[in-house]
Design an enzyme around this catalytic site. Structure first.
Site, PDB file in Angstrom:
ATOM      1  N   GLY A   8      -7.966   3.236   0.604  1.00  0.00           N
ATOM      2  CA  GLY A   8      -6.879   3.186  -0.388  1.00  0.00           C
ATOM      3  C   GLY A   8      -7.265   2.286  -1.543  1.00  0.00           C
ATOM      4  N   GLY A  11      -5.274   2.155  -5.272  1.00  0.00           N
ATOM      5  CA  GLY A  11      -3.913   1.624  -5.415  1.00  0.00           C
ATOM      6  C   GLY A  11      -3.868   0.324  -6.207  1.00  0.00           C
ATOM      7  CD  GLN A  12       0.678  -3.663  -7.769  1.00  0.00           C
ATOM      8  OE1 GLN A  12       1.282  -3.414  -6.717  1.00  0.00           O
ATOM      9  NE2 GLN A  12       1.127  -4.514  -8.664  1.00  0.00           N
ATOM     10  NE  ARG A  36      -1.822  12.405  -3.675  1.00  0.00           N
ATOM     11  CZ  ARG A  36      -0.582  12.244  -3.289  1.00  0.00           C
ATOM     12  NH1 ARG A  36      -0.062  13.078  -2.442  1.00  0.00           N
ATOM     13  NH2 ARG A  36       0.166  11.266  -3.769  1.00  0.00           N
ATOM     14  CG  ASP A  53      -6.853  12.690   4.973  1.00  0.00           C
ATOM     15  OD1 ASP A  53      -6.035  11.768   5.147  1.00  0.00           O
ATOM     16  OD2 ASP A  53      -6.553  13.899   5.073  1.00  0.00           O
ATOM     17  CE1 TYR A 143       5.546   0.110   2.386  1.00  0.00           C
ATOM     18  CE2 TYR A 143       7.261  -1.418   1.723  1.00  0.00           C
ATOM     19  CZ  TYR A 143       5.924  -1.087   1.822  1.00  0.00           C
ATOM     20  OH  TYR A 143       4.976  -1.965   1.363  1.00  0.00           O
ATOM     21  CB  ILE A 173       1.628  -7.247  -5.650  1.00  0.00           C
ATOM     22  CG1 ILE A 173       1.632  -7.541  -4.134  1.00  0.00           C
ATOM     23  CG2 ILE A 173       0.346  -7.746  -6.306  1.00  0.00           C
ATOM     24  CD1 ILE A 173       1.569  -9.006  -3.756  1.00  0.00           C
TER      25      ILE A 173
HETATM   26  C1  AKB Z   1       7.811  -2.192  -2.475  1.00  0.00           C
HETATM   27  O1  AKB Z   1       8.583  -2.585  -3.360  1.00  0.00           O
HETATM   28  O2  AKB Z   1       8.023  -1.201  -1.783  1.00  0.00           O
HETATM   29  C2  AKB Z   1       6.565  -3.013  -2.207  1.00  0.00           C
HETATM   30  C3  AKB Z   1       6.773  -4.022  -1.128  1.00  0.00           C
HETATM   31  C4  AKB Z   1       7.642  -5.186  -1.353  1.00  0.00           C
HETATM   32  O3  AKB Z   1       6.227  -3.877  -0.079  1.00  0.00           O
HETATM   33  N1  AKB Z   1       6.139  -3.660  -3.405  1.00  0.00           N
END
Ligand code: AKB
Length: 314
Positions: A8, A11-12, A36, A53, A143, A173
């Site tokens: 990954g 990503g940021q 991707r 992947d 999440y 972040i």
């Molecule tokens: C989000 O906002 O989903 C992320 C996190 C706090 O894990 N930046």
């Protein structure tokens, strides 16, 4: 010398972690992987880059074997806001991806795995001020559910398979290189781009919403310090970490010190409920005591640096 894979890397965090790791461990010892999103040019030009992947176990095994990987940063993840739109995809990428990495890692010579958790592991029943490392973990977002499950999984693989797994609960972040995507804390990055480019921004969180945050240089340091921390000093596998806490309104006032004409509007959307379920401030004393975690940036110094860097870039 470590042989590191960053899963990954587009990503940021990944996009800034790879150059930092390459500088410390050597360009050829850090393999950047993407799926991707195209990887940034500086990463493509400076060392090995491959398509990977994490949902494909065979591909993971082949890569670990061929590159003689001993250290893994597993950064590929769907964030909180996107996760609420596609909860099944979030579970698939975040948990099936992680368990594949752990499963393959236990068959190869993997010395250490760093996998970031998040403040999203906390939920509305967690105390929101000075949130402790060991506390109630009942998140209400998919999440967050994947983060708590992931924390339990890495503990399990340590206990049963002796894999050295390490994790930090990252706050929002803030960074000037790659935009975050699909998170609830993303406003704190977007606001800088809009303040510099258009002098106005409509914030998707309320003015008084306080969240824990961290500036990217501290985040990179945090990841490398935890990787290198002496195992005998670590008493747990998951650590609270934070850099600063501020409300959206406080960030606006700080930006206005540099861009007086900046105009802000607040139009909270579905992300407000997510933000309201997360802590405002974090107690990261275990990380400080056990591996010397100490952030360098506060709201004032982060804002100044972001505005300087983005003004040049934009
Ligand atoms: C989000 O906002 O989903 C992320 C996190 C706090 O894990 N930046």
């Amino acid at each position: 010398m470590r042989k590191i894979i960053v899963i990954g890397a587009a990503g940021q965090i990944g996009s800034e972690l790879v150059p930092a790791l390459r500088e410390k461990y050597g360009n050829n010892n850090v393999i950047a992987t993407g799926r991707r999103t195209p990887l940034p040019k500086n990463i493509v030009d400076s060392g090995p880059v491959i398509y990977l992947d994490a949902l494909n176990r065979e591909m993971l095994a082949k890569t670990f074997y061929e590159y003689e990987i001993d250290t893994i940063f597993h950064m590929a993840s769907i964030l909180s806001a996107t996760g609420e739109k596609n909860p099944q995809t979030a579970w698939n990428i975040n948990i099936n991806g992680l368990i594949n990495v752990l499963e393959v890692a236990r068959s190869y010579n993997i010395d250490r795995i760093i996998w970031p958790s998040s403040i999203a592991a906390f939920g509305p029943t967690t105390p929101r001020e000075n949130t402790q490392n060991e506390t109630i973990l009942q998140p209400t977002t998919m999440y967050g559910i994947t983060k708590v499950s992931g924390e339990l999984l890495i503990e399990y693989y340590y206990k049963n398979y002796n894999l050295d797994t390490r994790s930090m609960r990252l706050p929002g972040i803030i960074s000037s290189e790659t935009l975050p995507g699909g998170g609830t804390t993303d406003y704190a990055v977007e606001i800088f781009y809009e303040a510099i480019k258009n002098k106005k921004y409509t914030c998707f969180l309320k003015e008084d919403t306080i969240l824990p945050m961290m500036y990217m240089p501290d985040c990179i340091k945090c990841m490398i310090d935890l990787l290198e921390a002496d195992a005998s000093k670590l008493k747990r596998h998951v650590y609270n970490v934070t850099g600063m806490s501020f409300s959206a309104g406080e960030l606006v006032s700080e930006i206005k010190k540099h861009i007086q004409e900046f105009d802000i509007k607040y139009k909270p959307d579905f992300r407000q409920e997510i933000a309201d379920s997360w802590p405002k401030t974090i107690d990261d004393s275990f990380a400080r005591e056990e591996w010397g975690w100490k952030p360098s940036y506060d709201l004032n110094s982060m804002t100044k640096d972001m505005i300087e860097k983005l003004t040049k870039k934009l």
